[in-house]
Design a protein around this motif. Structure first.
Motif, PDB file in Angstrom:
ATOM      1  N   UNK A 284       0.855  -1.181   0.000  1.00 42.65           N
ATOM      2  CA  UNK A 284       0.000   0.000   0.000  1.00 42.65           C
ATOM      3  C   UNK A 284       0.898   1.240   0.000  1.00 42.65           C
ATOM      4  N   UNK A 285       0.333   2.346  -0.436  1.00 41.12           N
ATOM      5  CA  UNK A 285       1.074   3.596  -0.423  1.00 41.12           C
ATOM      6  C   UNK A 285       1.484   3.944   1.005  1.00 41.12           C
ATOM      7  N   UNK A 286       2.744   4.436   1.153  1.00 36.55           N
ATOM      8  CA  UNK A 286       3.202   4.840   2.475  1.00 36.55           C
ATOM      9  C   UNK A 286       2.517   6.126   2.933  1.00 36.55           C
ATOM     10  N   UNK A 287       1.979   6.888   1.991  1.00 39.10           N
ATOM     11  CA  UNK A 287       1.293   8.129   2.343  1.00 39.10           C
ATOM     12  C   UNK A 287      -0.126   7.810   2.789  1.00 39.10           C
ATOM     13  N   UNK A 288      -0.489   8.234   3.962  1.00 41.84           N
ATOM     14  CA  UNK A 288      -1.828   7.979   4.472  1.00 41.84           C
ATOM     15  C   UNK A 288      -2.797   8.956   3.822  1.00 41.84           C
ATOM     16  N   UNK A 289      -3.846   8.419   3.250  1.00 44.30           N
ATOM     17  CA  UNK A 289      -4.836   9.237   2.566  1.00 44.30           C
ATOM     18  C   UNK A 289      -5.987   9.555   3.515  1.00 44.30           C
ATOM     19  N   UNK A 290      -6.383  10.801   3.526  1.00 47.44           N
ATOM     20  CA  UNK A 290      -7.479  11.218   4.392  1.00 47.44           C
ATOM     21  C   UNK A 290      -8.818  10.906   3.733  1.00 47.44           C
ATOM     22  N   UNK A 291      -9.801  10.638   4.546  1.00 48.54           N
ATOM     23  CA  UNK A 291     -11.163  10.443   4.046  1.00 48.54           C
ATOM     24  C   UNK A 291     -11.619  11.723   3.371  1.00 48.54           C
ATOM     25  N   UNK A 292     -12.150  11.581   2.145  1.00 43.40           N
ATOM     26  CA  UNK A 292     -12.550  12.751   1.372  1.00 43.40           C
ATOM     27  C   UNK A 292     -14.043  12.740   1.043  1.00 43.40           C
ATOM     28  N   UNK A 293     -14.797  11.851   1.661  1.00 43.97           N
ATOM     29  CA  UNK A 293     -16.226  11.732   1.380  1.00 43.97           C
ATOM     30  C   UNK A 293     -17.003  11.711   2.695  1.00 43.97           C
ATOM     31  N   UNK A 294     -18.266  12.048   2.619  1.00 44.30           N
ATOM     32  CA  UNK A 294     -19.122  12.027   3.798  1.00 44.30           C
ATOM     33  C   UNK A 294     -19.893  10.723   3.913  1.00 44.30           C
ATOM     34  N   UNK A 295     -20.386  10.202   2.784  1.00 41.09           N
ATOM     35  CA  UNK A 295     -21.227   9.000   2.825  1.00 41.09           C
ATOM     36  C   UNK A 295     -20.914   8.096   1.646  1.00 41.09           C
ATOM     37  N   UNK A 296     -20.915   6.778   1.911  1.00 39.62           N
ATOM     38  CA  UNK A 296     -20.728   5.772   0.865  1.00 39.62           C
ATOM     39  C   UNK A 296     -22.051   5.068   0.627  1.00 39.62           C
ATOM     40  N   UNK A 297     -22.317   4.734  -0.630  1.00 44.13           N
ATOM     41  CA  UNK A 297     -23.558   4.045  -0.964  1.00 44.13           C
ATOM     42  C   UNK A 297     -23.399   3.266  -2.253  1.00 44.13           C
TER      43      UNK A 297
END
Length: 254
Positions: free
Chosen positions: A19-32
């Motif tokens: 996996x990428x060593x850079x931690x990605x921040x959550x960029x969404x409010x809701x998944x569906x």
């Protein structure tokens, strides 16, 4: 190298699926999920996330899409790929297995050539009896329900199986769609058994049941000598993987 990455992120890293060593921040409010041509698509705030090969996450059933969407919804401030095994299965099916079905089926069939439930202990008596009770019915099931007749051997010396049986396992693997084939190719190495993997895929065994059958020798040794915390943690992680694969198969049929 196997054509599919394992679900366990630590094993994946050792095999080169980093996996990428850079931690990605959550960029969404809701998944569906939403219905589209060809199935159900995962959406984040109404927009589809992409697989590593930049394809949309389109699954064949709503239940499978919701399993993936649920992992995205459960993420916290940062995305943790190790907590998203269904997403990994979906991406692998879409990006990789769809392009390598024949080699993946070959890998699955190879396990029938040395299927764990065909290698029975010579001693002690208690383990021999336990293996006979637990594994015999599933060898019989494979012969009657799948047309896969495998020979039993004692000890660890390799015994060649009938090429027709191995070819039949390959045929059964190729009958599965990309998503089921990906899960089967995950289950079979995990369980050490093409028969047990096919039984889970067909709903004849749960993931929990198949996992218990796959580790009869290990469980017997644990009863004799005990188990340490590290081994228990590894076993729990592998069991969780088996349960997830079972949920995946069931979602594909829903």
């Amino acid at each position: 190298m196997s054509h599919i990455p394992p679900l366990d992120p630590m094993v994946a890293a050792r095999k080169g699926f980093r996996e990428s060593e850079e931690r990605l921040k959550r960029f969404w409010k809701a998944a569906g999920v939403e219905a589209v041509d060809g199935g159900w698509r995962v959406v984040l705030d109404g927009r589809p996330p992409k697989t590593p090969a930049h394809a949309a996450f389109v699954l064949p059933t709503e239940a499978a899409a919701r399993l993936v969407a649920g992992e995205w919804e459960a993420q916290g401030e940062f995305i943790e790929p190790g907590t998203m095994p269904a997403t990994r299965l979906a991406a692998t099916a879409i990006d990789r297995v769809s392009q390598t079905r024949e080699p993946v089926a070959d890998e699955i069939a190879a396990y029938a050539g040395s299927d764990a439930i065909c290698y029975v202990a010579e001693h002690p008596t208690g383990l021999v009896a336990e293996q006979a009770r637990a594994w015999g019915p599933w060898r019989d099931w494979a012969a009657s329900e799948l047309g896969v007749r495998l020979e039993v051997t004692e000890g660890i010396i390799h015994k060649a199986q009938d090429p027709a049986a191995i070819a039949r396992v390959r045929e059964l693997a190729l009958e599965a769609d990309d998503f089921a084939l990906t899960a089967l190719a995950t289950a079979v190495p995990l369980l050490g058994s093409a028969v047990l993997g096919l039984a889970v895929m067909r709903g004849a065994l749960s993931g929990d049941e198949a996992f218990d059958l796959s580790r009869i020798d290990e469980a017997y040794q644990e009863r004799q000598w005990g188990v340490d915390a590290e081994a228990a943690e590894r076993t729990a992680a592998r069991r969780a993987e088996a349960v997830l694969v079972d949920r995946w198969f069931r979602a594909l049929k829903a």
